[in-house]
Write a protein that holds these residues in place. Sequence first.
Motif, PDB file in Angstrom:
ATOM      1  N   ILE A   1      53.478  45.192  31.746  1.00 36.35           N
ATOM      2  CA  ILE A   1      52.231  45.765  31.230  1.00 36.35           C
ATOM      3  C   ILE A   1      51.098  45.420  32.187  1.00 36.35           C
ATOM      4  O   ILE A   1      50.980  44.282  32.643  1.00 36.35           O
ATOM      5  N   THR A   2      50.277  46.409  32.484  1.00 37.52           N
ATOM      6  CA  THR A   2      49.066  46.144  33.282  1.00 37.52           C
ATOM      7  C   THR A   2      47.853  46.540  32.475  1.00 37.52           C
ATOM      8  O   THR A   2      47.793  47.650  31.930  1.00 37.52           O
ATOM      9  N   THR A   3      46.897  45.626  32.390  1.00 32.75           N
ATOM     10  CA  THR A   3      45.640  45.926  31.701  1.00 32.75           C
ATOM     11  C   THR A   3      44.519  45.934  32.742  1.00 32.75           C
ATOM     12  O   THR A   3      44.724  45.585  33.900  1.00 32.75           O
ATOM     13  N   ILE A   4      43.345  46.286  32.279  1.00 32.45           N
ATOM     14  CA  ILE A   4      42.192  46.337  33.185  1.00 32.45           C
ATOM     15  C   ILE A   4      41.971  44.983  33.871  1.00 32.45           C
ATOM     16  O   ILE A   4      41.532  44.936  35.019  1.00 32.45           O
ATOM     17  N   GLU A   5      42.339  43.901  33.192  1.00 29.62           N
ATOM     18  CA  GLU A   5      42.135  42.569  33.786  1.00 29.62           C
ATOM     19  C   GLU A   5      43.062  42.342  34.976  1.00 29.62           C
ATOM     20  O   GLU A   5      42.822  41.427  35.771  1.00 29.62           O
ATOM     21  N   GLY A   6      44.112  43.163  35.087  1.00 27.54           N
ATOM     22  CA  GLY A   6      45.094  42.936  36.142  1.00 27.54           C
ATOM     23  C   GLY A   6      44.865  43.782  37.376  1.00 27.54           C
ATOM     24  O   GLY A   6      45.672  43.739  38.319  1.00 27.54           O
ATOM     25  N   LEU A   7      43.792  44.538  37.438  1.00 26.99           N
ATOM     26  CA  LEU A   7      43.606  45.464  38.568  1.00 26.99           C
ATOM     27  C   LEU A   7      42.984  44.814  39.801  1.00 26.99           C
ATOM     28  O   LEU A   7      43.394  45.112  40.920  1.00 26.99           O
ATOM     29  N   ALA A   8      41.976  44.005  39.598  1.00 24.90           N
ATOM     30  CA  ALA A   8      41.281  43.432  40.754  1.00 24.90           C
ATOM     31  C   ALA A   8      42.127  42.330  41.381  1.00 24.90           C
ATOM     32  O   ALA A   8      42.938  41.697  40.707  1.00 24.90           O
ATOM     33  N   HIS A   9      41.954  42.134  42.685  1.00 32.04           N
ATOM     34  CA  HIS A   9      42.565  40.991  43.367  1.00 32.04           C
ATOM     35  C   HIS A   9      41.458  39.991  43.619  1.00 32.04           C
ATOM     36  O   HIS A   9      40.664  40.165  44.550  1.00 32.04           O
ATOM     37  N   GLY A  10      41.339  39.001  42.773  1.00 30.76           N
ATOM     38  CA  GLY A  10      40.238  38.042  42.912  1.00 30.76           C
ATOM     39  C   GLY A  10      38.915  38.774  42.768  1.00 30.76           C
ATOM     40  O   GLY A  10      38.682  39.473  41.784  1.00 30.76           O
ATOM     41  N   ASP A  11      38.064  38.620  43.774  1.00 29.91           N
ATOM     42  CA  ASP A  11      36.748  39.272  43.745  1.00 29.91           C
ATOM     43  C   ASP A  11      36.814  40.711  44.242  1.00 29.91           C
ATOM     44  O   ASP A  11      35.825  41.435  44.213  1.00 29.91           O
ATOM     45  N   GLU A  12      37.987  41.108  44.742  1.00 30.19           N
ATOM     46  CA  GLU A  12      38.096  42.458  45.313  1.00 30.19           C
ATOM     47  C   GLU A  12      38.514  43.452  44.230  1.00 30.19           C
ATOM     48  O   GLU A  12      39.607  43.379  43.670  1.00 30.19           O
ATOM     49  N   LEU A  13      37.606  44.378  43.940  1.00 29.56           N
ATOM     50  CA  LEU A  13      37.880  45.357  42.893  1.00 29.56           C
ATOM     51  C   LEU A  13      38.963  46.334  43.341  1.00 29.56           C
ATOM     52  O   LEU A  13      39.114  46.603  44.536  1.00 29.56           O
ATOM     53  N   HIS A  14      39.670  46.873  42.380  1.00 35.19           N
ATOM     54  CA  HIS A  14      40.577  47.996  42.652  1.00 35.19           C
ATOM     55  C   HIS A  14      39.711  49.171  43.106  1.00 35.19           C
ATOM     56  O   HIS A  14      38.572  49.333  42.630  1.00 35.19           O
ATOM     57  N   PRO A  15      40.203  50.005  44.032  1.00 39.00           N
ATOM     58  CA  PRO A  15      39.392  51.135  44.512  1.00 39.00           C
ATOM     59  C   PRO A  15      38.840  52.013  43.386  1.00 39.00           C
ATOM     60  O   PRO A  15      37.718  52.534  43.493  1.00 39.00           O
ATOM     61  N   VAL A  16      39.603  52.176  42.304  1.00 39.33           N
ATOM     62  CA  VAL A  16      39.103  53.011  41.195  1.00 39.33           C
ATOM     63  C   VAL A  16      37.934  52.306  40.491  1.00 39.33           C
ATOM     64  O   VAL A  16      36.954  52.947  40.102  1.00 39.33           O
ATOM     65  N   GLN A  17      38.015  51.007  40.348  1.00 36.43           N
ATOM     66  CA  GLN A  17      36.893  50.270  39.745  1.00 36.43           C
ATOM     67  C   GLN A  17      35.641  50.417  40.615  1.00 36.43           C
ATOM     68  O   GLN A  17      34.542  50.685  40.107  1.00 36.43           O
ATOM     69  N   ALA A  18      35.822  50.242  41.925  1.00 32.75           N
ATOM     70  CA  ALA A  18      34.675  50.343  42.833  1.00 32.75           C
ATOM     71  C   ALA A  18      34.079  51.749  42.794  1.00 32.75           C
ATOM     72  O   ALA A  18      32.850  51.927  42.788  1.00 32.75           O
ATOM     73  N   ALA A  19      34.946  52.760  42.722  1.00 33.01           N
ATOM     74  CA  ALA A  19      34.456  54.148  42.707  1.00 33.01           C
ATOM     75  C   ALA A  19      33.723  54.465  41.400  1.00 33.01           C
ATOM     76  O   ALA A  19      32.739  55.220  41.401  1.00 33.01           O
ATOM     77  N   PHE A  20      34.175  53.907  40.300  1.00 26.85           N
ATOM     78  CA  PHE A  20      33.461  54.114  39.025  1.00 26.85           C
ATOM     79  C   PHE A  20      32.036  53.552  39.128  1.00 26.85           C
ATOM     80  O   PHE A  20      31.087  54.158  38.639  1.00 26.85           O
TER      81      PHE A  20
END
Length: 171
Positions: free
Chosen positions: A89-108
């Motif tokens: 299972i992956t939740t929103i908490e599992g997307l970022a790598h440390g301080d680096e946002l997932h590209p979709v998070q950054a684009a939002f």
Amino acid sequence: MTQAPIKAPNLTPQTSDTINVTLRVNGKAHTLQIEPRVTLLDALREYIGLTGSKKGCDHGQCGACTVLADGRRINSCLSLAVMYDDVEITTIEGLAHGDELHPVQAAFIKHDGFQCGYCTPGQIMSAVALLEEGCPTSDEGIRECMSGNICRCGAYPGIVAAVQEVRASQG
Ligand code: FES
Ligand code: FES
């Protein structure tokens, strides 16, 4: 003559049997002792403490509770936790790598893809899966593929722009 006191009905809730479930969430295993009727959303929020996935309608109509199960998006409010024993299972908490946002998070963030933000975790999880599934190129196609995720604030133009940007960056 004195009457015998009326016996109050026993309103103590009946406890159901619980079972052991191991949920693998964001790469970490959580063994829970839960009733079989507990939804995946409640297991995540109430038992594991991951409150990023939101409970909007609790009826499979808004998408606020979207998480990924082995990479596929699902409405966790409609899913029983016991069905996901040992599924990744992956939740929103599992997307970022440390301080680096997932590209979709950054684009939002870049495209103002949220206002109140309540729908945002579900929107982002859905967008991540959509980009993996093979994203349509047209705005119309993206809207169609994201139609299970409702935004009461109407942030749809920003959401589509965010998905478009990540899609384009993936070539
Ligand atoms: S809370 Fe699950 S779809 Fe609305
Ligand atoms: S940003 Fe408020 S519900 Fe979507």
